[in-house]
Motif scaffolding. Structure first.
Motif, PDB file in Angstrom:
ATOM      1  N   LYS A  79       8.138  -7.379 -22.036  1.00  0.00           N
ATOM      2  CA  LYS A  79       6.968  -6.543 -22.326  1.00  0.00           C
ATOM      3  C   LYS A  79       5.685  -7.218 -21.846  1.00  0.00           C
ATOM      4  CE  LYS A  79       4.300  -4.726 -26.256  1.00  0.00           C
ATOM      5  NZ  LYS A  79       3.094  -5.566 -26.040  1.00  0.00           N
ATOM      6  N   ILE A  80       5.499  -8.481 -22.200  1.00  0.00           N
ATOM      7  CA  ILE A  80       4.292  -9.202 -21.810  1.00  0.00           C
ATOM      8  C   ILE A  80       4.248  -9.416 -20.300  1.00  0.00           C
ATOM      9  CG2 ILE A  80       3.015 -11.362 -22.070  1.00  0.00           C
ATOM     10  CD1 ILE A  80       2.964  -9.473 -24.509  1.00  0.00           C
ATOM     11  N   PHE A  81       5.406  -9.682 -19.716  1.00  0.00           N
ATOM     12  CA  PHE A  81       5.478  -9.847 -18.258  1.00  0.00           C
ATOM     13  C   PHE A  81       5.021  -8.585 -17.545  1.00  0.00           C
ATOM     14  CE2 PHE A  81       8.140  -8.901 -14.506  1.00  0.00           C
ATOM     15  CZ  PHE A  81       7.610  -9.842 -13.629  1.00  0.00           C
ATOM     16  N   ILE A  82       5.561  -7.434 -17.951  1.00  0.00           N
ATOM     17  CA  ILE A  82       5.226  -6.172 -17.307  1.00  0.00           C
ATOM     18  C   ILE A  82       3.741  -5.861 -17.457  1.00  0.00           C
ATOM     19  CG2 ILE A  82       5.604  -3.667 -17.333  1.00  0.00           C
ATOM     20  CD1 ILE A  82       8.498  -4.291 -18.281  1.00  0.00           C
ATOM     21  N   GLU A  83       3.214  -6.020 -18.659  1.00  0.00           N
ATOM     22  CA  GLU A  83       1.799  -5.738 -18.895  1.00  0.00           C
ATOM     23  C   GLU A  83       0.905  -6.650 -18.049  1.00  0.00           C
ATOM     24  OE1 GLU A  83       1.308  -6.187 -23.085  1.00  0.00           O
ATOM     25  OE2 GLU A  83       2.252  -4.259 -23.568  1.00  0.00           O
ATOM     26  N   SER A  84       1.256  -7.917 -17.971  1.00  0.00           N
ATOM     27  CA  SER A  84       0.445  -8.883 -17.218  1.00  0.00           C
ATOM     28  C   SER A  84       0.472  -8.593 -15.721  1.00  0.00           C
ATOM     29  CB  SER A  84       0.951 -10.309 -17.480  1.00  0.00           C
ATOM     30  OG  SER A  84       0.891 -10.626 -18.855  1.00  0.00           O
ATOM     31  N   VAL A  85       1.667  -8.331 -15.200  1.00  0.00           N
ATOM     32  CA  VAL A  85       1.797  -8.077 -13.767  1.00  0.00           C
ATOM     33  C   VAL A  85       1.133  -6.765 -13.381  1.00  0.00           C
ATOM     34  CG1 VAL A  85       3.448  -7.624 -11.894  1.00  0.00           C
ATOM     35  CG2 VAL A  85       3.846  -9.508 -13.483  1.00  0.00           C
ATOM     36  N   ASN A  86       1.181  -5.777 -14.266  1.00  0.00           N
ATOM     37  CA  ASN A  86       0.517  -4.507 -13.967  1.00  0.00           C
ATOM     38  C   ASN A  86      -0.988  -4.674 -13.810  1.00  0.00           C
ATOM     39  OD1 ASN A  86       2.613  -2.668 -13.643  1.00  0.00           O
ATOM     40  ND2 ASN A  86       2.745  -2.205 -15.831  1.00  0.00           N
ATOM     41  N   VAL A  87      -1.582  -5.583 -14.563  1.00  0.00           N
ATOM     42  CA  VAL A  87      -3.008  -5.882 -14.384  1.00  0.00           C
ATOM     43  C   VAL A  87      -3.228  -6.505 -13.005  1.00  0.00           C
ATOM     44  CG1 VAL A  87      -4.953  -7.262 -15.172  1.00  0.00           C
ATOM     45  CG2 VAL A  87      -3.464  -6.159 -16.843  1.00  0.00           C
ATOM     46  N   GLU A  88      -2.364  -7.434 -12.630  1.00  0.00           N
ATOM     47  CA  GLU A  88      -2.479  -8.075 -11.327  1.00  0.00           C
ATOM     48  C   GLU A  88      -2.329  -7.055 -10.199  1.00  0.00           C
ATOM     49  OE1 GLU A  88       0.185 -11.393 -11.046  1.00  0.00           O
ATOM     50  OE2 GLU A  88      -0.441 -12.232 -12.978  1.00  0.00           O
ATOM     51  N   LEU A  89      -1.394  -6.127 -10.369  1.00  0.00           N
ATOM     52  CA  LEU A  89      -1.192  -5.088  -9.363  1.00  0.00           C
ATOM     53  C   LEU A  89      -2.435  -4.209  -9.240  1.00  0.00           C
ATOM     54  CD1 LEU A  89       2.487  -4.043 -10.188  1.00  0.00           C
ATOM     55  CD2 LEU A  89       1.706  -5.128  -8.077  1.00  0.00           C
ATOM     56  N   SER A  90      -3.004  -3.830 -10.375  1.00  0.00           N
ATOM     57  CA  SER A  90      -4.207  -3.000 -10.369  1.00  0.00           C
ATOM     58  C   SER A  90      -5.347  -3.700  -9.643  1.00  0.00           C
ATOM     59  CB  SER A  90      -4.613  -2.683 -11.806  1.00  0.00           C
ATOM     60  OG  SER A  90      -5.829  -1.968 -11.845  1.00  0.00           O
ATOM     61  N   LYS A  91      -5.503  -4.993  -9.898  1.00  0.00           N
ATOM     62  CA  LYS A  91      -6.582  -5.757  -9.276  1.00  0.00           C
ATOM     63  C   LYS A  91      -6.327  -6.023  -7.795  1.00  0.00           C
ATOM     64  CE  LYS A  91      -9.479  -6.335 -12.666  1.00  0.00           C
ATOM     65  NZ  LYS A  91     -10.878  -5.813 -12.567  1.00  0.00           N
ATOM     66  N   SER A  92      -5.072  -5.914  -7.372  1.00  0.00           N
ATOM     67  CA  SER A  92      -4.759  -6.147  -5.961  1.00  0.00           C
ATOM     68  C   SER A  92      -5.094  -4.937  -5.092  1.00  0.00           C
ATOM     69  CB  SER A  92      -3.273  -6.482  -5.806  1.00  0.00           C
ATOM     70  OG  SER A  92      -2.466  -5.318  -5.952  1.00  0.00           O
ATOM     71  N   GLY A  93      -5.310  -3.784  -5.736  1.00  0.00           N
ATOM     72  CA  GLY A  93      -5.692  -2.582  -4.988  1.00  0.00           C
ATOM     73  C   GLY A  93      -4.575  -1.595  -4.753  1.00  0.00           C
ATOM     74  N   THR A  94      -3.351  -1.935  -5.151  1.00  0.00           N
ATOM     75  CA  THR A  94      -2.243  -1.005  -4.962  1.00  0.00           C
ATOM     76  C   THR A  94      -2.220   0.029  -6.085  1.00  0.00           C
ATOM     77  OG1 THR A  94       0.166  -0.826  -4.669  1.00  0.00           O
ATOM     78  CG2 THR A  94      -0.607  -2.444  -6.253  1.00  0.00           C
ATOM     79  N   SER A  95      -1.621   1.175  -5.800  1.00  0.00           N
ATOM     80  CA  SER A  95      -1.466   2.206  -6.831  1.00  0.00           C
ATOM     81  C   SER A  95      -0.126   2.076  -7.547  1.00  0.00           C
ATOM     82  CB  SER A  95      -1.562   3.600  -6.201  1.00  0.00           C
ATOM     83  OG  SER A  95      -0.477   3.814  -5.300  1.00  0.00           O
ATOM     84  N   ASN A  96       0.699   1.154  -7.090  1.00  0.00           N
ATOM     85  CA  ASN A  96       2.027   0.986  -7.680  1.00  0.00           C
ATOM     86  C   ASN A  96       1.959   0.242  -9.007  1.00  0.00           C
ATOM     87  OD1 ASN A  96       3.138   2.184  -5.370  1.00  0.00           O
ATOM     88  ND2 ASN A  96       3.249   0.218  -4.306  1.00  0.00           N
ATOM     89  N   LYS A  97       2.873   0.583  -9.906  1.00  0.00           N
ATOM     90  CA  LYS A  97       2.967  -0.052 -11.218  1.00  0.00           C
ATOM     91  C   LYS A  97       4.426  -0.285 -11.563  1.00  0.00           C
ATOM     92  CE  LYS A  97      -1.081   2.380 -13.179  1.00  0.00           C
ATOM     93  NZ  LYS A  97      -1.300   3.302 -12.030  1.00  0.00           N
ATOM     94  N   ILE A  98       4.638  -1.102 -12.574  1.00  0.00           N
ATOM     95  CA  ILE A  98       5.975  -1.275 -13.126  1.00  0.00           C
ATOM     96  C   ILE A  98       6.059  -0.464 -14.412  1.00  0.00           C
ATOM     97  CG2 ILE A  98       7.664  -2.902 -14.065  1.00  0.00           C
ATOM     98  CD1 ILE A  98       6.364  -5.081 -12.365  1.00  0.00           C
ATOM     99  N   LEU A  99       7.033   0.416 -14.484  1.00  0.00           N
ATOM    100  CA  LEU A  99       7.231   1.244 -15.672  1.00  0.00           C
ATOM    101  C   LEU A  99       8.055   0.481 -16.700  1.00  0.00           C
ATOM    102  CD1 LEU A  99       7.170   3.982 -17.220  1.00  0.00           C
ATOM    103  CD2 LEU A  99       9.272   4.581 -15.969  1.00  0.00           C
ATOM    104  N   LYS A 113       0.819  -1.219   0.000  1.00  0.00           N
ATOM    105  CA  LYS A 113       0.000   0.000   0.000  1.00  0.00           C
ATOM    106  C   LYS A 113       0.850   1.265   0.000  1.00  0.00           C
ATOM    107  CE  LYS A 113      -3.652  -2.540   0.097  1.00  0.00           C
ATOM    108  NZ  LYS A 113      -4.416  -2.742  -1.161  1.00  0.00           N
ATOM    109  N   SER A 114       2.090   1.148   0.493  1.00  0.00           N
ATOM    110  CA  SER A 114       2.982   2.311   0.500  1.00  0.00           C
ATOM    111  C   SER A 114       3.509   2.563  -0.907  1.00  0.00           C
ATOM    112  CB  SER A 114       4.161   2.068   1.453  1.00  0.00           C
ATOM    113  OG  SER A 114       3.705   1.870   2.777  1.00  0.00           O
ATOM    114  N   ASP A 115       3.847   3.832  -1.188  1.00  0.00           N
ATOM    115  CA  ASP A 115       4.373   4.176  -2.503  1.00  0.00           C
ATOM    116  C   ASP A 115       5.689   3.449  -2.763  1.00  0.00           C
ATOM    117  OD1 ASP A 115       2.318   5.906  -3.204  1.00  0.00           O
ATOM    118  OD2 ASP A 115       3.299   7.641  -2.291  1.00  0.00           O
ATOM    119  N   PHE A 116       5.739   2.773  -3.901  1.00  0.00           N
ATOM    120  CA  PHE A 116       6.973   2.125  -4.340  1.00  0.00           C
ATOM    121  C   PHE A 116       7.069   2.308  -5.846  1.00  0.00           C
ATOM    122  CE2 PHE A 116       9.828  -1.289  -5.604  1.00  0.00           C
ATOM    123  CZ  PHE A 116      10.813  -1.205  -4.625  1.00  0.00           C
TER     124      PHE A 116
END
Length: 254
Positions: free
Chosen positions: A148-168, A117-120
């Motif tokens: 590329k596919i890894f980052i895109e896939s994990v970013n969806v998982e992060l979004s669904k987990s409720g965190t505001s953090n993403k992988i650039l 939940k903390s900014d990372f």
């Protein structure tokens, strides 16, 4: 705002440029650099602490010492401009180990922070070669396409987990000033890009393609319109570059 940054692959190239820019900030507390090669003395700074570590090592307990970071930037990578028929079996193995597998393992090591939940802030140097066919860079492009596919896939998982953090995902084309082709890093040529990467990283964006509007928007449109035709164009463009380099080398020897 980033205060405690870990740069994996920060002893040269864009990783070094990012480290140097972060060290200039009054708000930065510490910048950890991890690289297979040592940080040269000319780049030492009171806020920079460097470590030597081979990211293809099977034991990642080394990274446990960095649990205090609030940002992670992975810039390590290798590549070779060569036809696939000319690359060795070992180069294929090394390329995936460094460019892909190690990156996934490092992200996994700090995933508890990324998903928290903390900014990372987390960024990965990918490549435009991972977005399209890239003759003479078939192995390199394959390793980056996987990222590329890894980052895109994990970013969806992060979004669904409720965190505001993403992988650039930072996907540049050719970068002047790096040591990618075993040249010495030119920080003056990398400063602008390093600052832009930091800006996008702190904004928690998920994609940054440098020179997108000027160059790569049209390139990607051509590729998606006719990937075969654009692949041939890419082949011929790289072949011209190779021949030009050979001619310049021959001229210098004369």
């Amino acid at each position: 705002m980033i205060k405690r940054l870990l740069v994996v692959g920060g002893a040269n190239g864009i990783g070094l440029a990012i480290s140097q820019e972060m060290a200039k900030r009054e708000t930065s507390e510490i910048i950890y650099i991890v690289d297979k090669v040592p940080l040269q003395k000319e780049y030492s700074h009171k806020k920079i602490v460097s470590f030597q570590f081979d990211i293809t090592n099977s034991d990642y307990s080394f990274f446990n010492r960095f649990n205090d970071i609030d940002a992670l930037m992975i810039t390590a990578g290798i590549g070779k401009l060569s036809l696939f028929k000319d690359v060795s079996q070992q180069h294929i193995i090394d390329s995936f180990n460094v460019n892909t597998i190690s990156v996934l393992r490092i992200v996994k090591q700090f995933y508890w922070k990324i998903e928290g939940k903390s900014d990372f802030y987390c960024g990965i140097m990918d490549s435009i070669a991972g977005w399209m066919s890239s003759p003479f860079f078939a192995v390199y492009g394959a390793t980056k396409s996987a990222l590329k596919i890894f980052i895109e896939s994990v970013n969806v998982e992060l979004s669904k987990s409720g965190t505001s953090n993403k992988i650039l995902n930072v996907s540049p084309g050719n970068i002047k000033g790096t040591s990618f082709y075993k040249k010495k890093t030119d920080l003056s040529a990398l400063t602008y890009l390093a600052c832009k990467i930091i800006q996008h990283l702190e904004a928690k964006e998920d994609l940054f393609i440098p020179d997108y509007d000027n160059i790569y928007k049209n390139v990607l449109e051509r590729y998606y319109s006719d990937f075969r035709k654009e692949g041939i164009h890419s082949y011929e463009y790289k072949l011209d570059r190779i021949n030009e380099t050979k001619l310049n080398d021959r001229t210098r020897r004369i």
